[in-house]
Scaffold this motif. Sequence first.
Motif, PDB file in Angstrom:
ATOM      1  N   PRO A  25       2.616   4.618  -1.130  1.00 30.49           N
ATOM      2  CA  PRO A  25       2.379   5.468  -2.499  1.00 30.49           C
ATOM      3  C   PRO A  25       3.406   5.384  -3.384  1.00 30.49           C
ATOM      4  O   PRO A  25       3.195   5.263  -4.589  1.00 30.49           O
ATOM      5  N   ARG A  78      -1.543  10.118  -0.785  1.00 34.96           N
ATOM      6  CA  ARG A  78      -0.458  10.951  -0.670  1.00 34.96           C
ATOM      7  C   ARG A  78      -0.469  12.259  -1.848  1.00 34.96           C
ATOM      8  O   ARG A  78      -0.870  11.799  -2.845  1.00 34.96           O
ATOM      9  N   GLY A 132       0.480  10.452   4.568  1.00 36.95           N
ATOM     10  CA  GLY A 132       0.933  10.229   3.317  1.00 36.95           C
ATOM     11  C   GLY A 132       2.266   9.545   3.184  1.00 36.95           C
ATOM     12  O   GLY A 132       2.661   9.515   1.867  1.00 36.95           O
ATOM     13  N   VAL A 133       2.986   8.931   3.987  1.00 36.54           N
ATOM     14  CA  VAL A 133       4.157   8.590   3.976  1.00 36.54           C
ATOM     15  C   VAL A 133       3.984   7.044   3.237  1.00 36.54           C
ATOM     16  O   VAL A 133       4.416   6.469   2.495  1.00 36.54           O
ATOM     17  N   ARG A 134       3.724   6.252   4.257  1.00 37.81           N
ATOM     18  CA  ARG A 134       3.914   4.677   4.204  1.00 37.81           C
ATOM     19  C   ARG A 134       2.513   3.970   3.512  1.00 37.81           C
ATOM     20  O   ARG A 134       2.726   2.938   2.959  1.00 37.81           O
ATOM     21  N   TYR A 135       1.510   4.632   3.661  1.00 35.88           N
ATOM     22  CA  TYR A 135       0.212   4.151   2.941  1.00 35.88           C
ATOM     23  C   TYR A 135      -0.553   5.055   3.079  1.00 35.88           C
ATOM     24  O   TYR A 135      -0.667   6.249   3.765  1.00 35.88           O
ATOM     25  N   VAL A 152      10.153   2.575   1.311  1.00 34.33           N
ATOM     26  CA  VAL A 152       9.059   3.869   0.749  1.00 34.33           C
ATOM     27  C   VAL A 152       9.981   4.860   0.458  1.00 34.33           C
ATOM     28  O   VAL A 152      10.836   5.568   1.154  1.00 34.33           O
ATOM     29  N   ASN A 186       0.999  -1.245  -0.034  1.00 35.97           N
ATOM     30  CA  ASN A 186       0.266   0.056  -0.070  1.00 35.97           C
ATOM     31  C   ASN A 186       0.741   1.399   0.054  1.00 35.97           C
ATOM     32  O   ASN A 186       0.290   2.454   0.306  1.00 35.97           O
TER      33      ASN A 186
END
Lengths: 96, 489
Positions: A82, B335, B329-332, A89, A80
């Motif tokens: 972005p 964003r 907005g960083v890991r999931y 990440v 998941n």
Amino acid sequence: MAASPDIDIDYVANLARLALTDHEKEIFSRQLGDVLRYIEKLGEVDVSQVEPTAHAFPVSNVWADDVPQPGLPVDVALQNAPVQRDNMVVVPVVVE
Amino acid sequence: MPSNLIFKTAAELAALLEAKEVSSVELVRAFIARTKAVDGKVRAFNSFDEADALAQASASDARRAAGQARGALDGMPVGIKDVIAVAGQPLTASSRMLANFISPYDATVTRKLKDAGAIPWGRLNMDEFAMGSSTENSAFHPTCNPWDLGCVPGGSSGGAAAAIAAGEAPLALGSDTGGSIRQPAAFCSVVGLKPTYGLVSRYGLIAFASSLDQIGPLARTVEDAAMLLGTIAGHDPQDSTSFSTPIPDYRAELKRRRGPWKLGVPKEYFGTGLDAEVGGAVKAAIGFYREAGCEIREVSLPLAADYAIAVYYIIATAEASSNLARYDGVRYGHRSKEATDAIDLYFKSRAEGFGPEVKRRIILGTHVLSSGYHDAYYLRAQKVRTLIRNDFMRAFQEVDALLAPVSPTAAFKQGEKSSDPLAMYLSDIYTISLNLAGLPGISIPCGFTRGGLPIGLQIIGPPYEEAGLLAIAHAYEQGHDWHTRHPSL
């Protein structure tokens, strides 16, 4: 109660890391002012001899054995994200 | 012509499955067909995975054919509020923030359902992050009340209650932080149970207010709710606030516990603000218990009645502002594409991802925790919370359970309260104190207004006394036929 029923919306929004439009600031200030004035009634209650409740049924010192447990595989944990690259990440530059 | 299966109780469906008169595949097909026929109007679902449900139904039928059925719920579809994790399925909390999120794992309740052979069925709509009392705060679409499509189904578990009322699911799991299972159950004429805090694991439930949140069943009947509760309850090492207590066979206890009971009526819950038709129906239900031989006693909950909402909107928003800090907005999650640097990424992702009610509560929660305000708001609220709990515990020294309304009114019109947050908050007045005190409460149908809208009776019990609570509710249900009525869609 000593607290003022007004919210310093810019200060609080900054603490919450939440960008608000001018329109949102105006509406939320008014609506939350209503809610805070309602909440003021808690000042009527004598709590001088009362302990605070954090959880309804205090369960304290829940220990787990310090043993590694299986976790999510990296690809599943990142499914998941972005933006990702090389099992990491990707975020905007933090330090130049 | 809808299938004759869709309005049967889960107990009836379990008997049909057990006798092999109906297969799980036939059952799931009936609910898929019904959902396709009516959900364009009701909009209880955010999504459903037809192929996955049918594959699980086939597996259930194969188990049963091999003599390896896992119990009463094997092959039974169970709707899941879109805030409870099911591996490989969307998990959105009805928020743009999580619109594309796929759950990497199962919640403990989901794993327990699957272990029992039950089939997680669809993702049910809700107020965004469970914040609301009408399901109008969903970022995707509002859900309509099946009894009157112009009215709200209640919230935040509005999709779960509406799906059962509309014949789209026989059972569902919801979550309740201030009334979010009980109030929609009342608005839609179904049964909804909020268990004692700690009875059901919260692992895999998206956190709103961690000291208040509980997962619980929604069902057509008390017996069905008892079956589902027995499947999901129990201590879980993955949730350090879950409580180790023996889990009885709730369904068997219904037959064993027959009263008569000592029942309390909190006098403050019948004052100004309670709609006359709702009050009349609840008083008629109290009369039923009296005639059944129960001793009815007036009790007083002065702090709970006057201060619960003020306490709740400090504690719940404070906990929410902390829990929702993880959406950065960083890991999931969402964003922002407009961010200029890492810090700006937080501000803009959150601004774009959250809807108005969530933003309002984050702001309020951040304010009450902020330097200079913490003691005046948060610490004082926790102290009044202690007094509210004391009110209830004092009452339970005298009585076995309390009888009360669920909501001051029947379902309200779409849009009626959506621009006035305080009015919306006040509609939770009879449910919210149970979450603060950690107590179990059940909403069962107890009548209809002249306009045809459902009315709920709330029964409130002492901690971990769900078996008694269900038995008291079951006694009322056995003497009435509200649960046999269904909306025409």
